[in-house]
Design a protein around this motif. Structure first.
Motif, PDB file in Angstrom:
ATOM      1  N   ALA A 171       0.885  -1.159   0.016  1.00 56.06           N
ATOM      2  CA  ALA A 171       0.015  -0.085  -0.077  1.00 56.06           C
ATOM      3  C   ALA A 171       0.752   1.380  -0.038  1.00 56.06           C
ATOM      4  O   ALA A 171       1.974   1.339   0.620  1.00 56.06           O
ATOM      5  N   ARG A 172       0.372   2.403  -0.690  1.00 55.57           N
ATOM      6  CA  ARG A 172       0.797   3.705  -0.468  1.00 55.57           C
ATOM      7  C   ARG A 172       0.539   4.100   1.036  1.00 55.57           C
ATOM      8  O   ARG A 172      -0.661   4.126   1.336  1.00 55.57           O
ATOM      9  N   VAL A 193      -6.479   4.299  -0.059  1.00 53.97           N
ATOM     10  CA  VAL A 193      -7.585   3.190  -0.587  1.00 53.97           C
ATOM     11  C   VAL A 193      -8.145   3.886  -1.390  1.00 53.97           C
ATOM     12  O   VAL A 193      -9.089   4.725  -1.204  1.00 53.97           O
ATOM     13  N   ASP A 194      -8.433   3.150  -2.831  1.00 60.95           N
ATOM     14  CA  ASP A 194      -9.301   3.790  -3.829  1.00 60.95           C
ATOM     15  C   ASP A 194      -9.113   5.204  -4.042  1.00 60.95           C
ATOM     16  O   ASP A 194      -9.983   5.726  -4.453  1.00 60.95           O
ATOM     17  N   GLY A 195      -7.843   5.752  -4.158  1.00 63.01           N
ATOM     18  CA  GLY A 195      -7.438   7.212  -4.145  1.00 63.01           C
ATOM     19  C   GLY A 195      -7.767   8.088  -3.051  1.00 63.01           C
ATOM     20  O   GLY A 195      -7.763   9.316  -3.186  1.00 63.01           O
TER      21      GLY A 195
END
Length: 375
Positions: A171-172, A193-195
């Motif tokens: 993950a980022r 998460v999802d941008g």
């Protein structure tokens, strides 16, 4: 001192009856899997023992607040947010409440002591009702304490990275400054998460005053502190949108809560919405209203998927006709509350939704005129 309301015996019994899903004694659950992955990862990375402590949920108020550096007038002490049994005893509002007692036990530790304390379990709060919040969430505190080589900000970032990788591999993530009464150099850890950036954990260096309150010399001792909401971590890991699913007995949900694989949608039951216009004694507090609704619904609380404040009007701002109809008193408020009902395993009938609506209405309404709809 903030306003305190003390739990009744029935309220205490209901709170203590909520099972801790991180505890293997309650049966297998994915929360245990993600907790174990986190503990295994920090053990491998730090190369020091991780000692798990499962402590009773009833704690001294001093351990929950004072010894962790909270101010005497801190708003979180108020009964709007915490659950008190007496002036000196409460249900812990965070697993950090177990830390002062464990620090006391380190006073006679030998030189070179280096250990991670892991404190998982339920915490007890008054919270809003929606699809991402619950009044009894699961949490884990990780505190690394040593009287050997000093731990610093680089070690803190490394701990945060290890936890993020364990929860959401690849993950980022980022950290932003945050203030906690029991740490210095505090950080909030967020993952993409999802941008969207979502909070995953908070951490910091163990505060000097927390150490000194346990007679640990901050010139010799140093530490890292990290707190993580396990419900949020599991929901992010598996892609679960509704926190109620973590306790669902729906067969499709139970089957998927035995692993950490991506979530497959469970058959969605239709939602039913009911609006209530209530008279209350002060401006609406979503946390307090949510807690009152949960207490009234008891075993049916999971049927209420969302409680939202749509509008709030002070008595003096109401049209005269509305004020007369409600017989609202000076200083009171008229709040429009939207209730969303949705069972996870069946379709609710209109009659059931109306009866549930009236139960919540009676629990929240403080005016002399009642507007019930169930027959």
């Amino acid at each position: 001192m903030s306003h305190l309301h003390y739990l009744s015996p029935s309220e205490l019994s209901a709170a203590l009856a909520v099972p801790d899903l991180t505890d293997p004694a309650q049966g297998p659950h994915a929360l245990q899997l993600i907790l174990n992955e986190i503990l295994d990862a920090v053990r491998r990375d730090a190369g020091v023992p991780v000692v798990e402590h499962r402590l009773p949920p009833l704690v001294a108020t001093a351990d929950n607040y004072d010894r962790l550096g909270y101010a005497a007038d801190d708003i979180t002490r108020d009964s709007h947010y915490s659950r008190h049994l007496s002036p000196s005893v409460m249900l812990r509002s965070h697993t950090s409440a177990g830390i002062p007692g464990l620090l006391d036990q380190l006073r006679d530790a030998p030189a070179g002591h280096d250990q991670i304390l892991a404190l998982p379990g339920l915490v007890y709060r008054r919270d809003v009702i929606d699809r991402t919040h619950v009044g009894t969430p699961h949490q884990v505190d990780l505190w690394r304490l040593t009287n050997g080589p000093r731990l610093g900000v680089d070690d803190l970032h490394r701990l945060a990275r290890t936890v993020v990788t364990a929860v959401l591999p690849g993950a980022r993530w980022r950290v932003i400054p945050a203030v906690h009464p029991y740490t210095s150099h505090g950080l909030q850890v967020e993952v993409s998460v999802d941008g969207e950036w979502l909070e995953l954990a908070e951490c910091g260096l163990a505060g000097r005053t927390v150490l000194t309150r346990s007679d640990l010399d901050p010139g010799l001792w140093s530490g890292l502190a990290l707190g993580l909401g396990l419900d949020r971590a599991l929901m992010i890991r598996k892609g679960i949108a509704d926190i109620r699913l973590l306790r669902s007995r729906h067969p499709e949900a139970v089957r998927q809560l035995g692993d950490l694989e991506p979530w497959q949608p469970v058959s969605a039951m239709p939602a039913i919405r009911r609006d209530i216009s209530i008279v209350i004694d002060e401006a609406p507090d979503p946390e307090l209203l949510g807690d009152l609704a949960r207490a009234e619904l008891d075993a049916d609380a999971d049927l209420l998927a969302d409680l939202a404040v749509v509008a709030d009007t002070a008595a003096g701002e109401l049209p005269p006709s509305a004020a007369e109809r409600l017989r609202i008193g000076p200083g009171q408020h008229n709040a429009l509350i939207r209730l969303t009902w949705q069972a996870l395993d069946r379709t609710l009938t209109d009659a059931e939704a109306n009866a549930l609506r009236d139960r919540v209405y009676r629990a929240l309404h403080r005016g002399p005129v009642q507007e019930l709809i169930a027959s």
